[in-house]
Write a protein that holds these residues in place. Structure first.
Motif, PDB file in Angstrom:
ATOM      1  N   GLN A  22       1.250  -6.309  -5.415  1.00 54.64           N
ATOM      2  CA  GLN A  22       2.062  -7.500  -5.615  1.00 54.64           C
ATOM      3  C   GLN A  22       1.549  -8.634  -4.484  1.00 54.64           C
ATOM      4  N   SER A  23       1.070  -8.296  -3.400  1.00 58.53           N
ATOM      5  CA  SER A  23       0.735  -9.651  -2.585  1.00 58.53           C
ATOM      6  C   SER A  23      -0.519  -9.105  -1.656  1.00 58.53           C
ATOM      7  N   THR A  51      -1.122 -10.430   0.794  1.00 64.31           N
ATOM      8  CA  THR A  51      -1.074 -10.830   2.303  1.00 64.31           C
ATOM      9  C   THR A  51      -0.181  -9.929   2.928  1.00 64.31           C
ATOM     10  N   VAL A  52       0.294  -8.892   2.419  1.00 61.49           N
ATOM     11  CA  VAL A  52       1.048  -7.800   3.099  1.00 61.49           C
ATOM     12  C   VAL A  52       0.106  -6.974   3.854  1.00 61.49           C
ATOM     13  N   THR A  83      13.472  -5.535  -0.853  1.00 61.97           N
ATOM     14  CA  THR A  83      13.258  -6.590   0.012  1.00 61.97           C
ATOM     15  C   THR A  83      12.971  -7.770  -0.749  1.00 61.97           C
ATOM     16  N   ARG A  84      13.139  -7.835  -2.180  1.00 60.64           N
ATOM     17  CA  ARG A  84      12.862  -8.793  -3.050  1.00 60.64           C
ATOM     18  C   ARG A  84      11.714  -9.683  -2.734  1.00 60.64           C
ATOM     19  N   GLY A  85      10.462  -8.823  -2.658  1.00 60.22           N
ATOM     20  CA  GLY A  85       9.471  -9.082  -2.462  1.00 60.22           C
ATOM     21  C   GLY A  85       8.995  -9.816  -1.246  1.00 60.22           C
ATOM     22  N   ARG A  86       9.896  -9.786  -0.309  1.00 59.51           N
ATOM     23  CA  ARG A  86       9.514 -10.496   1.140  1.00 59.51           C
ATOM     24  C   ARG A  86       9.131  -9.285   2.116  1.00 59.51           C
ATOM     25  N   VAL A  87       7.884  -8.776   1.913  1.00 59.25           N
ATOM     26  CA  VAL A  87       7.399  -7.890   2.816  1.00 59.25           C
ATOM     27  C   VAL A  87       6.143  -8.420   3.557  1.00 59.25           C
ATOM     28  N   ALA A  88       6.342  -8.388   4.876  1.00 61.29           N
ATOM     29  CA  ALA A  88       5.113  -8.954   5.521  1.00 61.29           C
ATOM     30  C   ALA A  88       4.210  -7.980   6.027  1.00 61.29           C
ATOM     31  N   TRP A  92       9.467  -2.894  -2.521  1.00 65.47           N
ATOM     32  CA  TRP A  92       9.489  -4.325  -3.189  1.00 65.47           C
ATOM     33  C   TRP A  92      10.588  -4.857  -3.686  1.00 65.47           C
TER      34      TRP A  92
END
Length: 181
Positions: free
Chosen positions: A119-120, A122-123, A92-97, A89
């Protein structure tokens, strides 16, 4: 290494088909290695059952052995929830798809998936499953049926639900069949 640095003895039961460098390095650090023939999980000579038996026999005679039981010990799941997941996390600065991982003990895919979903939502978390393993069908149908064929990849592929995988199963969105050839 950890056992040697603390002055403990270490004994590892593992499949004979591992890359020879793994047991060689363990022996260099003073560990005993018990290389077991390939065997089904229900076979007493399966490395998992051998490890448990060695510890039980040692403890029965007054020894102080500890069986770490990496498949069922939730410290495995927590190490990936508390360590690997946050590292992914952060890097990737929280940019995990999506997160895709193979499963053996289930600790990595379970722990990382649970952290990333915290954290999200949508991951997408996916198990990449190899021939001979049953996680693909388990994730898809709730039943363990092996994918056709066998794998040459060390440490992945299993035909039973482990505590580590079960702990993070609710965070796994799907599974894909992959080849290791």
């Amino acid at each position: 290494m950890m056992a040697a640095s603390r002055g403990y003895g270490a004994c590892f039961a593992m499949p004979r088909i591992l890359a020879p460098e793994k047991p060689d390095v363990m022996r260099l650090y003073g560990a005993t290695t018990l290389l077991q023939p390939p065997a089904g999980y229900d076979d007493p000579e399966h490395y998992f059952n051998k490890a448990r038996r060695v510890v039980e026999e040692d403890v029965a005679t007054g020894g102080s052995s500890v069986w770490t039981n990496q498949f069922e010990n939730l410290a495995n799941f927590r190490a990936h929830y508390d360590g690997t997941g946050p590292e992914i996390w952060k890097q990737t600065r929280g940019r995990v798809a999506a997160f895709v991982a193979a499963a053996g003990t289930g600790g990595t895919v379970g722990g990382v998936s649970a952290f990333l979903k915290s954290q999200s939502k949508t991951v997408k978390c996916i198990v990449a499953d190899c021939a001979g393993s049953g996680y693909h069908d388990y994730v898809s149908t709730g039943k363990f049926n092996p994918l056709p064929g066998g794998t040459i990849t060390e440490g992945i592929g299993i035909m039973r639900l482990t505590e580590n995988f079960a702990n993070g199963r609710h965070c796994v969105d799907g599974a894909v069949a992959v080849s290791d050839s």
